[in-house]
Scaffold this motif. Structure first.
Motif, mmCIF file in Angstrom:
data_model
loop_
_atom_site.group_PDB
_atom_site.id
_atom_site.type_symbol
_atom_site.label_atom_id
_atom_site.label_comp_id
_atom_site.label_asym_id
_atom_site.label_seq_id
_atom_site.Cartn_x
_atom_site.Cartn_y
_atom_site.Cartn_z
ATOM 1 N N ALA A 130 -26.615 -12.819 -2.277
ATOM 2 C CA ALA A 130 -27.365 -14.021 -2.665
ATOM 3 C C ALA A 130 -27.873 -14.768 -1.436
ATOM 4 O O ALA A 130 -28.999 -15.277 -1.426
ATOM 5 C CB ALA A 130 -26.498 -14.925 -3.525
ATOM 6 N N SER A 143 -18.102 -10.255 1.712
ATOM 7 C CA SER A 143 -18.372 -11.598 1.222
ATOM 8 C C SER A 143 -19.109 -11.513 -0.107
ATOM 9 O O SER A 143 -20.188 -10.925 -0.189
ATOM 10 C CB SER A 143 -19.209 -12.366 2.242
ATOM 11 N N ASN A 153 -20.824 -13.599 -1.732
ATOM 12 C CA ASN A 153 -22.134 -14.252 -1.824
ATOM 13 C C ASN A 153 -23.126 -13.790 -0.756
ATOM 14 O O ASN A 153 -24.189 -14.389 -0.591
ATOM 15 C CB ASN A 153 -21.981 -15.776 -1.770
ATOM 16 N N GLY A 165 -16.225 -16.137 2.270
ATOM 17 C CA GLY A 165 -17.639 -15.962 1.941
ATOM 18 C C GLY A 165 -18.541 -16.425 3.061
ATOM 19 O O GLY A 165 -18.104 -16.658 4.192
ATOM 20 N N PRO A 211 -20.179 -20.119 -0.865
ATOM 21 C CA PRO A 211 -19.397 -19.435 -1.894
ATOM 22 C C PRO A 211 -19.364 -20.275 -3.178
ATOM 23 O O PRO A 211 -19.448 -21.514 -3.125
ATOM 24 C CB PRO A 211 -18.004 -19.329 -1.272
ATOM 25 N N ALA A 212 -19.232 -19.619 -4.301
ATOM 26 C CA ALA A 212 -19.160 -20.311 -5.592
ATOM 27 C C ALA A 212 -18.039 -21.348 -5.567
ATOM 28 O O ALA A 212 -16.936 -21.077 -5.089
ATOM 29 C CB ALA A 212 -18.916 -19.308 -6.716
#
Length: 146
Positions: free
Chosen positions: A124, A119, A121, A94, A72-73
């Motif tokens: 990605a 989630s 992310n 995430g 996650p970011a």
């Protein structure tokens, strides 16, 4: 009366966000498991924010670390040492990708989903390029995630 109501709401909010219900999830790092050679068991972990996931080497020569492109970011990568337990407290919802660096090419990967989803992310994470055997094992794990 209003003060009691406010105090009650504040107390309920405190208990709802307190990690008193956090749990430890144990993942074994194995040479051989139900899914074949070089595996994390379980390979798909569902956790909630505040939980701790512990990767325990049950056989020698394994390590666990996060896959930097599958976090996650704002979550910092975690790198474990060979033949030692690695713990990660998952505070942010995430997808968290995990690999055994010496055995990634042999497909030794795992996936942690934190929270109930969706989630942020996940999309990605599905685009991350992994070695062929790792990708083969990661694809069904990502299919389980939300």
């Amino acid at each position: 009366m209003r003060n009691y109501l406010i105090a009650g709401i504040a107390m309920a909010a405190t208990f709802a966000t307190t990690p008193a219900f956090a749990k430890d999830v144990i993942v074994q790092m194995k040479n051989q498991g139900a899914a074949g050679a070089m595996v994390f068991e379980p390979a798909f972990i569902q956790a909630m924010p505040g939980d701790t996931v512990k990767f325990v080497p049950t056989d020698k020569s394994h390590s666990a670390q996060t896959i930097a492109a599958m976090l996650p970011a704002g979550v910092a990568p975690v790198i474990g040492k060979p033949n030692q337990e690695m713990s990660i407290k998952v505070d942010k919802p995430g997808i968290y990708g995990i690999e055994c660096k010496p055995h990634t090419s042999m497909g030794m990967v795992a996936l942690i989903q934190v929270g109930k989803g969706p989630s942020a992310n996940l999309g990605a994470a599905r685009t991350v390029k992994l070695p062929p055997l790792a990708a083969k094992r990661m694809t069904p794990l990502l299919a389980k995630a939300r």
